[in-house]
Design a protein around this motif. Structure first.
Motif, PDB file in Angstrom:
ATOM      1  N   GLU A  70      30.594 -47.072 -26.742  1.00 40.42           N
ATOM      2  CA  GLU A  70      31.934 -47.638 -26.764  1.00 40.42           C
ATOM      3  C   GLU A  70      32.773 -47.020 -25.634  1.00 40.42           C
ATOM      4  O   GLU A  70      33.527 -47.709 -24.952  1.00 40.42           O
ATOM      5  N   LEU A  71      32.588 -45.738 -25.424  1.00 40.59           N
ATOM      6  CA  LEU A  71      33.308 -45.032 -24.359  1.00 40.59           C
ATOM      7  C   LEU A  71      32.963 -45.649 -23.003  1.00 40.59           C
ATOM      8  O   LEU A  71      33.823 -45.854 -22.145  1.00 40.59           O
ATOM      9  N   THR A  72      31.687 -45.962 -22.830  1.00 35.39           N
ATOM     10  CA  THR A  72      31.250 -46.578 -21.574  1.00 35.39           C
ATOM     11  C   THR A  72      31.936 -47.924 -21.395  1.00 35.39           C
ATOM     12  O   THR A  72      32.404 -48.246 -20.303  1.00 35.39           O
ATOM     13  N   ARG A  73      32.026 -48.688 -22.488  1.00 38.01           N
ATOM     14  CA  ARG A  73      32.693 -49.987 -22.397  1.00 38.01           C
ATOM     15  C   ARG A  73      34.162 -49.819 -22.038  1.00 38.01           C
ATOM     16  O   ARG A  73      34.708 -50.554 -21.226  1.00 38.01           O
ATOM     17  N   GLN A  74      34.791 -48.829 -22.649  1.00 36.58           N
ATOM     18  CA  GLN A  74      36.195 -48.563 -22.345  1.00 36.58           C
ATOM     19  C   GLN A  74      36.362 -48.225 -20.860  1.00 36.58           C
ATOM     20  O   GLN A  74      37.305 -48.658 -20.224  1.00 36.58           O
ATOM     21  N   MET A  75      35.416 -47.448 -20.336  1.00 34.39           N
ATOM     22  CA  MET A  75      35.490 -47.063 -18.925  1.00 34.39           C
ATOM     23  C   MET A  75      35.300 -48.283 -18.030  1.00 34.39           C
ATOM     24  O   MET A  75      35.906 -48.406 -16.986  1.00 34.39           O
ATOM     25  N   GLN A  76      34.424 -49.177 -18.479  1.00 35.66           N
ATOM     26  CA  GLN A  76      34.157 -50.364 -17.668  1.00 35.66           C
ATOM     27  C   GLN A  76      35.368 -51.269 -17.543  1.00 35.66           C
ATOM     28  O   GLN A  76      35.549 -51.908 -16.520  1.00 35.66           O
ATOM     29  N   ILE A  77      36.201 -51.300 -18.574  1.00 35.40           N
ATOM     30  CA  ILE A  77      37.375 -52.160 -18.472  1.00 35.40           C
ATOM     31  C   ILE A  77      38.587 -51.389 -17.953  1.00 35.40           C
ATOM     32  O   ILE A  77      39.660 -51.942 -17.783  1.00 35.40           O
ATOM     33  N   SER A  78      38.409 -50.098 -17.689  1.00 36.93           N
ATOM     34  CA  SER A  78      39.538 -49.310 -17.178  1.00 36.93           C
ATOM     35  C   SER A  78      39.644 -49.477 -15.666  1.00 36.93           C
ATOM     36  O   SER A  78      38.797 -50.076 -15.023  1.00 36.93           O
ATOM     37  N   GLN A  79      40.695 -48.923 -15.116  1.00 40.79           N
ATOM     38  CA  GLN A  79      40.926 -49.013 -13.675  1.00 40.79           C
ATOM     39  C   GLN A  79      40.017 -48.061 -12.895  1.00 40.79           C
ATOM     40  O   GLN A  79      39.741 -48.270 -11.727  1.00 40.79           O
ATOM     41  N   ALA A  80      39.615 -46.971 -13.556  1.00 38.36           N
ATOM     42  CA  ALA A  80      38.866 -45.930 -12.838  1.00 38.36           C
ATOM     43  C   ALA A  80      37.478 -46.407 -12.450  1.00 38.36           C
ATOM     44  O   ALA A  80      36.823 -47.115 -13.204  1.00 38.36           O
ATOM     45  N   LEU A  81      37.046 -46.008 -11.270  1.00 34.23           N
ATOM     46  CA  LEU A  81      35.694 -46.332 -10.815  1.00 34.23           C
ATOM     47  C   LEU A  81      34.861 -45.061 -10.786  1.00 34.23           C
ATOM     48  O   LEU A  81      35.379 -43.988 -10.513  1.00 34.23           O
ATOM     49  N   PRO A  82      33.553 -45.177 -11.064  1.00 41.17           N
ATOM     50  CA  PRO A  82      32.709 -43.984 -10.940  1.00 41.17           C
ATOM     51  C   PRO A  82      32.580 -43.581  -9.467  1.00 41.17           C
ATOM     52  O   PRO A  82      32.887 -44.388  -8.590  1.00 41.17           O
ATOM     53  N   SER A  83      32.137 -42.353  -9.223  1.00 40.55           N
ATOM     54  CA  SER A  83      32.149 -41.856  -7.835  1.00 40.55           C
ATOM     55  C   SER A  83      31.261 -42.678  -6.907  1.00 40.55           C
ATOM     56  O   SER A  83      31.543 -42.809  -5.724  1.00 40.55           O
ATOM     57  N   HIS A  84      30.204 -43.265  -7.447  1.00 44.05           N
ATOM     58  CA  HIS A  84      29.340 -44.065  -6.583  1.00 44.05           C
ATOM     59  C   HIS A  84      29.853 -45.491  -6.434  1.00 44.05           C
ATOM     60  O   HIS A  84      29.196 -46.339  -5.855  1.00 44.05           O
ATOM     61  N   GLY A  85      31.044 -45.770  -6.992  1.00 35.30           N
ATOM     62  CA  GLY A  85      31.562 -47.136  -6.993  1.00 35.30           C
ATOM     63  C   GLY A  85      30.837 -47.910  -8.073  1.00 35.30           C
ATOM     64  O   GLY A  85      30.226 -47.313  -8.947  1.00 35.30           O
ATOM     65  N   GLY A  86      30.892 -49.198  -8.056  1.00 36.06           N
ATOM     66  CA  GLY A  86      30.140 -50.003  -9.019  1.00 36.06           C
ATOM     67  C   GLY A  86      30.669 -49.861 -10.435  1.00 36.06           C
ATOM     68  O   GLY A  86      31.863 -49.744 -10.646  1.00 36.06           O
ATOM     69  N   ARG A  87      29.753 -49.846 -11.398  1.00 39.03           N
ATOM     70  CA  ARG A  87      30.117 -49.928 -12.806  1.00 39.03           C
ATOM     71  C   ARG A  87      29.769 -48.633 -13.516  1.00 39.03           C
ATOM     72  O   ARG A  87      28.791 -47.976 -13.194  1.00 39.03           O
ATOM     73  N   TRP A  88      30.553 -48.275 -14.502  1.00 38.85           N
ATOM     74  CA  TRP A  88      30.226 -47.110 -15.311  1.00 38.85           C
ATOM     75  C   TRP A  88      28.992 -47.425 -16.153  1.00 38.85           C
ATOM     76  O   TRP A  88      28.902 -48.511 -16.718  1.00 38.85           O
TER      77      TRP A  88
END
Ligand SMILES: [Zn+2]
Length: 543
Positions: free
Chosen positions: A199-217
């Motif tokens: 669920e946390l991953t899903r929340q991150m995916q819809i958030s503004q923040a991007l992972p350091s490599h870009g793309g999707r959490w």
């Protein structure tokens, strides 16, 4: 006197180890003049790795070997020709084929068994050097870490930034505040709510923040963040070692990791982003969840709530193991019609329900988000209710007309009773006659009143708009408050049971039905009646 050429090569990053191109050229030129030959051409690959065959000067050399540019060719060492023994052999064979004489490290290479032997030895020596270099770079890394300088290979954990080495300061790590806030949020949510990694991953995916490599959490990125010791201020090096895998294992698994001896491990300090306490809390929870979810049967959030749109049967959850005894499993909701038939041992194609089964996490997350986003959002809810009001207005108007008719009938009934009573008290009616007529009228009244209640209940109770607004605000406020207090599966499920009537599933859509009490007052005492609200949401939009 013969014509001679020379070939020199160094790779960029190994200038120190290999010496400069100048020193190679100097030495080869000296050898040629000492041997009394005439230097006709120099082939120089400056900054080219010996691991590859396509080097400009080497290409030129191999082309020139067919023409009569030189009789002899000088190399400083066999590994200058190529790092790989096989590649060396190819080039040597080519040169020999065109009758060239080869001098390596001042010695002439002869096409004799000894010559081959010598080359192999030289080649092996080059391999040995390569191994030594690898060891040196590991030593370099260790040396850095020992001095407290992060050996990052250019990568730093999410939430940090790398500051390059300057004249008076070695390479070091600083906090990237914006990303550190994201890391803190992830830790806080995981440690203090029942939200799991998925669920946390899903929340991150819809958030503004991007992972350091870009793309999707991804789940693994989030898991990596939750377990990285850097966040409480320590990066550990040399904690594990790779050893050849033994025993039964999939064919592609060649290595396994084992923990290193503590004396071999090293630690450097970096600025912390979360407290050690919070980090420990997260680790404990990760451990617990691993244990709990591995053993517990899967619970179905929506069991009893989902209905098949085609046959009205309920959808029930079922779990399949990915492989017998394995840990991975698939959880679905499936139309009970098919399950019952399956259990009874018969399955006629024509009797089967054609409605799909649906992945449990998809529908659960979809419904949850829809409920939280639609029902807890006063503006959305108001739109739904207004829509419902327009849809039901015509039907309700008809009911209201009928209701008025019943009221008229009731008035007539009352008037008749009054008249009857007047006649009786005036002595114009016999007692038994009066009682019989009165009983009939009473019965008629009972029937009318029952009809009246039925009709009144069918009509959608729609209070005036200001009342609706107030009711919705109170309702949404209460539910939001309740949702914020939900900590576990049971709480979540009870919430859904209280708020939802049913979820009707068809191939491509979910119809979520819920209750919205529109009659509630600010006091919360009076709950006049519940109006039924429904929302049509395509599954694709929800998930
Ligand atoms: Zn069905």
């Amino acid at each position: 006197m013969k014509t001679a050429a020379l070939y020199a090569r160094v790779s960029t990053d190994m200038q120190k180890e290999e010496g400069t191109i100048k020193s190679q050229l100097f030495e080869l030129r000296q050898q040629i003049s000492r041997d009394g030959h005439t230097l006709t051409k120099e082939y120089v690959d400056d900054g080219w790795s010996g691991g590859r065959m396509d080097r400009p000067a080497l290409d030129q050399l191999r082309q020139d070997v067919r023409a009569n540019v030189f009789d002899m060719i000088y190399f400083h060492a066999a590994d200058r020709i190529a790092r790989d023994i096989e590649y060396q052999r190819i080039i040597i064979a080519e040169l020999l084929k065109y009758g060239k004489q080869i001098v390596i490290n001042g010695k002439e290479y002869e096409q004799t068994p000894e010559g081959k032997m010598m080359l192999t030895m030289l080649g092996l020596f080059a391999e040995y050097e390569k191994a030594k270099f690898a060891e040196r770079s590991v030593r370099g890394r260790r040396h850095k870490v020992r001095q407290g300088i992060p050996a990052t290979g250019g990568n730093v954990p999410y939430g940090y930034a790398l500051v390059s080495k300057t004249d008076n300061k070695p390479q070091h790590i600083i906090v990237n505040e914006e990303r550190a806030a994201v890391v803190r949020w992830i830790y806080e949510i995981y440690a203090n709510t029942e939200i799991g990694i998925n669920e946390l991953t899903r929340q991150m995916q819809i958030s503004q923040a991007l992972p350091s490599h870009g793309g999707r959490w991804s789940r693994s990125t989030v898991h990596f963040i939750l377990t990285n010791t850097a966040y409480y201020g320590e990066i550990h090096y040399y904690t594990v070692r790779r050893v050849p895998a033994t025993g039964s294992r999939p064919r592609h698994v060649k290595f396994k990791t084992v923990e290193r001896d503590p004396s071999e491990q090293m630690t450097i300090s970096v600025p912390s982003i979360v407290s050690r306490e919070l980090w420990n809390k997260v680790q404990a929870k990760l451990e617990r969840n691993k244990r709990v979810y591995r053993n517990a049967p899967r619970k179905y959030l929506l069991s009893g709530l989902v209905q098949c749109a085609r046959d009205g049967k309920s959808y029930t959850g079922y779990t399949q193991l990915w492989e017998p005894g394995g840990a991975a499993r698939y959880s679905h909701y499936q139309c009970n019609h098919n399950r019952k038939m399956h259990e009874a041992g018969y399955s006629l194609e024509k009797d089967r329900c054609t409605n799909k089964s649906i992945v449990a996490s998809r529908i659960e997350v979809g419904v949850w988000l829809a409920v939280v986003n639609e029902i807890l959002n006063p503006a959305r809810l108001k739109t739904h209710i207004e829509l419902l009001r327009t849809r039901t207005r015509e039907r309700d108007d008809e009911y209201r007309k009928k209701l008025k008719g019943i009221e008229r009938e009731l008035r007539r009934n009352q008037e008749q009773k009054q008249r009857l009573l007047d006649l009786y008290t005036d002595g114009n009616k016999a007692r038994d006659m009066f009682e019989r007529k009165m009983l009939n009228l009473d019965e008629e009244e009972r029937g009318l009143r029952q009809k009246q209640v039925e009709l009144a209940n069918t009509i959608t109770l729609v209070p005036d708009p200001s009342h609706i607004r107030k009711s919705i605000a109170v309702y949404c406020g209460k539910l939001s408050e309740r949702v914020s207090r939900i900590v576990d599966f049971a709480g979540k499920r009870q919430f859904l049971l209280d708020v939802l009537d049913s979820i009707i599933f068809d191939d491509d859509a979910l119809l979520i039905r819920g209750f919205v009490p529109l009659g509630i007052q600010d006091s919360g005492q009076e709950r006049a009646r519940r109006a039924r609200d429904s929302m049509r949401c395509p599954v694709g939009e929800l998930i």
